[in-house]
Design an enzyme around this catalytic site. Sequence first.
Site, mmCIF file in Angstrom:
data_model
loop_
_atom_site.group_PDB
_atom_site.id
_atom_site.type_symbol
_atom_site.label_atom_id
_atom_site.label_comp_id
_atom_site.label_asym_id
_atom_site.label_seq_id
_atom_site.Cartn_x
_atom_site.Cartn_y
_atom_site.Cartn_z
ATOM 1 N N ASN A 131 1.225 0.275 5.858
ATOM 2 C CA ASN A 131 1.866 -0.377 4.712
ATOM 3 C C ASN A 131 2.836 -1.402 5.281
ATOM 4 O OD1 ASN A 131 4.403 0.633 2.279
ATOM 5 N ND2 ASN A 131 3.040 -1.114 2.272
ATOM 6 N N GLY A 132 2.614 -2.655 4.942
ATOM 7 C CA GLY A 132 3.496 -3.702 5.447
ATOM 8 C C GLY A 132 2.723 -4.958 5.757
ATOM 9 N N CYS A 169 0.797 -1.217 0.000
ATOM 10 C CA CYS A 169 0.000 0.000 0.000
ATOM 11 C C CYS A 169 0.831 1.268 0.000
ATOM 12 C CB CYS A 169 -0.859 0.044 1.259
ATOM 13 S SG CYS A 169 -1.771 -1.452 1.563
ATOM 14 N N GLY A 189 -1.041 1.116 -4.993
ATOM 15 C CA GLY A 189 -2.298 0.491 -4.633
ATOM 16 C C GLY A 189 -3.433 1.055 -5.452
#
Length: 490
Positions: A124-125, A24, A50
């Site tokens: 994000n991750g 993302c 994204g």
Amino acid sequence: MGERLGKKAAIVGMSVVDKFRDECAVVGVYGHPEAANMVYLGLYALQHRGQESSGIVSSDSGALISHRQMGLVADVFKEDIIKRLRGSSAIGHNRYSTAGQSHLKNAQPLVVEYAGGPIAVAHNGNLVNAQTLRGELEAYGSIFQSTSDTEVFIHLIATSKERTQMNRLVDALSRVSGAYSLVFLMLDRMIAVRDPMGFRPLVVGRFKTAADSDGYVVASETCALDLIEAEYIREVEPGEIITFGPQGMESLKPFPPVPHAKCIFEYIYFARPDSNLYGRNVYRIRKELGRQLARESPVEADLVTPVPDSGVPAAIGYAEESGFPLEFGLIRNHYVGRTFIEPAQSIRHFGVKIKLNAQREVLQGKRVVVVDDSIVRGTTSRKIIQMLRDAGAKEIHLRISSPPTMGPCFYGIDTPTRSELIASSHKVSEICEFIGADSLSYLSQEGMYVFLDGSRDGFCDACFSGNYPLHVDDEGKTKQLHLFEAMQQR
Ligand code: 5GP
Ligand code: SF4
Ligand code: MG
């Protein structure tokens, strides 16, 4: 979907999904009169990270206001929606699309209300112990509305025994393991966090003009800062928590330092080439990878042609180093949406053809070096090679500016499972035969670090090397990891 969270709202906005991957973009703006508009533009610049859904949450007069919707940034946010997202701070998120996971309920930022007040988070991750933590939390009575990693953060914060919000956050972070670049929004401040190993990027900038010079921005990549004319300050460092509040910017590093594991694949494919990542320009690195590829795997040819767009910088590097002219043998249609109506009567390789067209004018009778950044399943590459042949290319030599992608990523990049990765079960010669090229070469693992003079310190390259820098706790993921290790020993 829009909602306004007052003081008494229950937990809302949680997503319910079977499988959640968080590949993302995140953006946050603090202290700007048009915060939501700035976040919107930042998300616009980060659309490549994204395309499934997009969302913004702003903070105004004691409440968080949110809007999340499926689709591209430009479709999700219209002028009236941005106007409704009032306030001088806001965070936003673009979510990546993978087949079968397209649900509005997956959209971020997550917004919840707990004892400490309303809080929104964009992530994000990917955590490697989310399932384990979830099990523990549920055993103590937490009720999850989703299987998302991101929800785990919220529950850990909400159930922490610590008293201040910062201590609760540190307590929560000390229990999670994995990749996370996070932006939180509270009523009166914004907090940016990067995991101690620094898997995913996150940068900080400041607005330049006098009127908004107290304003800050955090974003996944610097290209977002460029668009909104913010000045790059620095990266959020691995393991750092930065609070943006009335006192300005405050940094906290509560965790002992650990070796870094910045994602090398961001350089190879994922980030935008005009971003500066981990202190280096992505375009320059990709060009250098192409040059190294030409040094490692030269071949006699008439021209070099990229697979656009991702293969372009490496192809420029390859052409420069080899001395062969760079030509665009493949032209990309930039207006192809996510779906298109296929004719009932079959057109061969329709899916690829609608995006890329091979030019006979350039290719007829030529020996061609084709440069791309990576091969995942090999199916697209195979179709591209066939298209190039149909357009008259005499010889086709495929050169890939990364090593074979052998294993899945557990740290936030949505690579397919091991069994779908062609290089996990096939030798280079077999892949070459499958895709139908005259020759195929990948960049070496050492060559991937040409920009660091071969030093691999501080990077993750697990999907290429099998050296996973962080143990994976979650059951299904561990199983995949073992498979990969067994495969490597063969
Ligand atoms: P394949 O031949 O494996 O089917 O496709 C190779 C192409 O996929 C390359 O052009 C490469 O740029 C692209 N690619 C590599 N990684 C990813 C990814 O994570 N997502 C998407 N959408 N494309 C990727
Ligand atoms: Fe990046 Fe690959 Fe490491 Fe995942 S496994 S973080 S894609 S280098
Ligand atoms: Mg590509």
